[in-house]
Design an enzyme around this catalytic site. Sequence first.
Site, mmCIF file in Angstrom:
data_model
loop_
_atom_site.group_PDB
_atom_site.id
_atom_site.type_symbol
_atom_site.label_atom_id
_atom_site.label_comp_id
_atom_site.label_asym_id
_atom_site.label_seq_id
_atom_site.Cartn_x
_atom_site.Cartn_y
_atom_site.Cartn_z
ATOM 1 N N ARG A 51 0.802 -1.223 0.000
ATOM 2 C CA ARG A 51 0.000 0.000 0.000
ATOM 3 C C ARG A 51 0.840 1.281 0.000
ATOM 4 O O ARG A 51 0.478 2.261 -0.630
ATOM 5 C CB ARG A 51 -0.904 -0.011 1.228
ATOM 6 C CG ARG A 51 -2.322 0.288 0.848
ATOM 7 C CD ARG A 51 -3.261 0.252 1.966
ATOM 8 N NE ARG A 51 -2.632 0.023 3.260
ATOM 9 C CZ ARG A 51 -3.298 -0.383 4.324
ATOM 10 N NH1 ARG A 51 -4.572 -0.604 4.234
ATOM 11 N NH2 ARG A 51 -2.698 -0.562 5.485
ATOM 12 N N LYS A 148 0.151 -19.528 5.861
ATOM 13 C CA LYS A 148 -0.651 -19.791 7.035
ATOM 14 C C LYS A 148 -0.821 -18.498 7.835
ATOM 15 O O LYS A 148 0.029 -17.617 7.670
ATOM 16 C CB LYS A 148 -0.053 -20.909 7.876
ATOM 17 C CG LYS A 148 1.119 -20.480 8.765
ATOM 18 C CD LYS A 148 1.606 -21.612 9.572
ATOM 19 C CE LYS A 148 1.250 -21.497 11.020
ATOM 20 N NZ LYS A 148 2.091 -20.635 11.829
ATOM 21 N N ASP A 177 3.509 -24.491 3.998
ATOM 22 C CA ASP A 177 3.821 -24.820 5.383
ATOM 23 C C ASP A 177 5.341 -24.916 5.382
ATOM 24 O O ASP A 177 5.897 -25.863 4.811
ATOM 25 C CB ASP A 177 3.199 -26.164 5.788
ATOM 26 C CG ASP A 177 3.504 -26.482 7.240
ATOM 27 O OD1 ASP A 177 4.653 -26.258 7.660
ATOM 28 O OD2 ASP A 177 2.609 -26.946 7.952
ATOM 29 N N HIS A 178 6.015 -23.928 5.965
ATOM 30 C CA HIS A 178 7.464 -23.865 5.745
ATOM 31 C C HIS A 178 8.196 -25.069 6.315
ATOM 32 O O HIS A 178 9.320 -25.351 5.928
ATOM 33 C CB HIS A 178 8.054 -22.526 6.227
ATOM 34 C CG HIS A 178 8.270 -22.438 7.702
ATOM 35 N ND1 HIS A 178 7.263 -22.145 8.587
ATOM 36 C CD2 HIS A 178 9.387 -22.598 8.457
ATOM 37 C CE1 HIS A 178 7.757 -22.124 9.813
ATOM 38 N NE2 HIS A 178 9.043 -22.389 9.758
ATOM 39 N N LYS A 182 11.869 -27.643 4.982
ATOM 40 C CA LYS A 182 13.108 -27.880 5.745
ATOM 41 C C LYS A 182 13.803 -29.123 5.198
ATOM 42 O O LYS A 182 13.153 -30.133 4.929
ATOM 43 C CB LYS A 182 12.800 -28.057 7.237
ATOM 44 C CG LYS A 182 12.380 -26.746 7.908
ATOM 45 C CD LYS A 182 12.197 -26.936 9.398
ATOM 46 C CE LYS A 182 11.541 -25.742 10.043
ATOM 47 N NZ LYS A 182 12.468 -24.671 10.411
ATOM 48 N N ASP A 235 -1.398 -22.609 15.855
ATOM 49 C CA ASP A 235 -0.158 -22.038 15.340
ATOM 50 C C ASP A 235 0.832 -23.122 14.901
ATOM 51 O O ASP A 235 1.566 -22.934 13.929
ATOM 52 C CB ASP A 235 0.484 -21.155 16.424
ATOM 53 C CG ASP A 235 1.709 -20.409 15.927
ATOM 54 O OD1 ASP A 235 1.596 -19.736 14.879
ATOM 55 O OD2 ASP A 235 2.770 -20.499 16.562
ATOM 56 N N HIS A 240 2.271 -27.543 11.268
ATOM 57 C CA HIS A 240 3.632 -28.085 11.224
ATOM 58 C C HIS A 240 3.723 -29.509 11.801
ATOM 59 O O HIS A 240 4.268 -30.409 11.175
ATOM 60 C CB HIS A 240 4.604 -27.179 11.987
ATOM 61 C CG HIS A 240 4.622 -25.752 11.520
ATOM 62 N ND1 HIS A 240 4.442 -25.397 10.211
ATOM 63 C CD2 HIS A 240 4.801 -24.589 12.196
ATOM 64 C CE1 HIS A 240 4.523 -24.068 10.098
ATOM 65 N NE2 HIS A 240 4.735 -23.558 11.292
#
Length: 484
Positions: A51, A148, A177-178, A182, A235, A240
């Site tokens: 923005r 997420k 989903d990081h 990995k 969370d 995860h």
Amino acid sequence: MVSRVIPVDPFDLVIFGGTGDLARRKILPGLFRRFVAGQMPPEAQVVGAARSEMDDAGYRDFVREAIVEFAGPLSDDGTQVDGFLERVSYVAIDAKGEAGWDALRTKMRGDLVHAFYFSVAPALFGDIAERLHLHGLAGDESRIVVEKPFGKDLDSAKALNATLAEHFHEHQIYRIDHYLGKETVQNLMAVRFGNVLFEPLWNAQYVDHIQITVAETVGVGGRGSYYDQSGAMRDMVQNHLMQLLCLIAMEPPAKFEPDAVRDEKLKVIRALEPVEPHHIVRGQYDKTVDSVGYREDVENPRSFTESFLALKLHISNWRWAGTPFYLRTGKKLRARTSEIVVVFKDAPHSIFGADAGRHRNVLAIRLQPNEGMTLDVTIKEPGPGGMRLVDVPLDMTFADALGPEAEQATEAYERLIMDVIRGNQTLFMRGDEVEAAWAWTDPIIAGWTARSDVPKPYEQGGTGPEDSLMLMHRDGRRWRELKT
Ligand code: BG6
């Protein structure tokens, strides 16, 4: 170790929320690292969109600072930083209005790969998706990346999926989903399906139980208002830990291909049994003399949100019937450790007699830090005095075994963004997977609300509430030690 960079096709990557925290900490430094690795073709460009009114030069200053702060030693090379910044530009855009969209369209080029990263609040997903179409920016081959939290329950996740589906096909939607990016998480699949050694034993007949721990030393300071609405369940566990559970428990897919893998993960989630209330431990970190507690961190003196969660789960299928899975995650614990521990059953009969004691093979897969695996094997204690047995670890720390390059392995975000450009959805969550995970999560959270469940306070720097230890002790088991 031979490092291999597989080039990707030229691309235009637009980051909505290009001045946000995720862009600053992860996305932009990650892209820079890929640039240095030689993976970004010369025609590739990155467009920040947000923005604030800003010109290209102003945005490049922002990106430079992000790289210096978060890209590690690679950012010392000023020539590389300048080279990357030449690929970066900016458009001020109004997600809810029409300003800026034409300017963005003029930047997009012909038949390159077009990827749009929605690094914004989910409430804006629909607006952005709609305007991408309205302004002729998105076609059938464009990709969108969404972050997420993907909803806060089943209904909101369904609504989000429906909104995105109005404008994009499932094969265009990359839900990040990081954890799936990995290195060692992918190694789980390599270990299970690349070796003949483990798979025959990977079932209820030989596995006593499995532990999944994601422990953090940080608290929730700075993200209090988000976290207090989420808690550890929304969370960390719904996404995860659930993904880790799927990879450890799924059947072998026929191929390492997106839908083959995701079909198998979905079956695991759907086979999860509802969790008994006495198999759940919720905790909240307490204040100490020199550190504030959870409630002060989130500025909510009456918060009942959990910053720690331990659960005992069962998967109702032939492979896992009867084998418990213990999951735990928490903030402000003793160590930052993520690991999966597969504890095998005792040998059926000890030829060495009762004095030899009880010994078990344990396979521990460390996701972070010091990625690696250890396998405890039972051997004879050296020296005279008969057959005394002892468990010793076969320790394979990847950095030791594979050299220093293993330590500099690609970070989760870099890998995942490059997968988006390649069009490979294997490491992204499908819409039905996310919904199934919420369908399992929702009744657990509803149970807490119905029972007015109050999380147990726990000491900072420890291992969580005492009850979490009891969850294991009652079953004659114990958590693997949280090592600092
Ligand atoms: C995020 C959570 O998804 O994962 C955070 O929102 C958590 O609360 C983080 O700290 C942990 O990620 P990592 O990669 O540091 O283990």
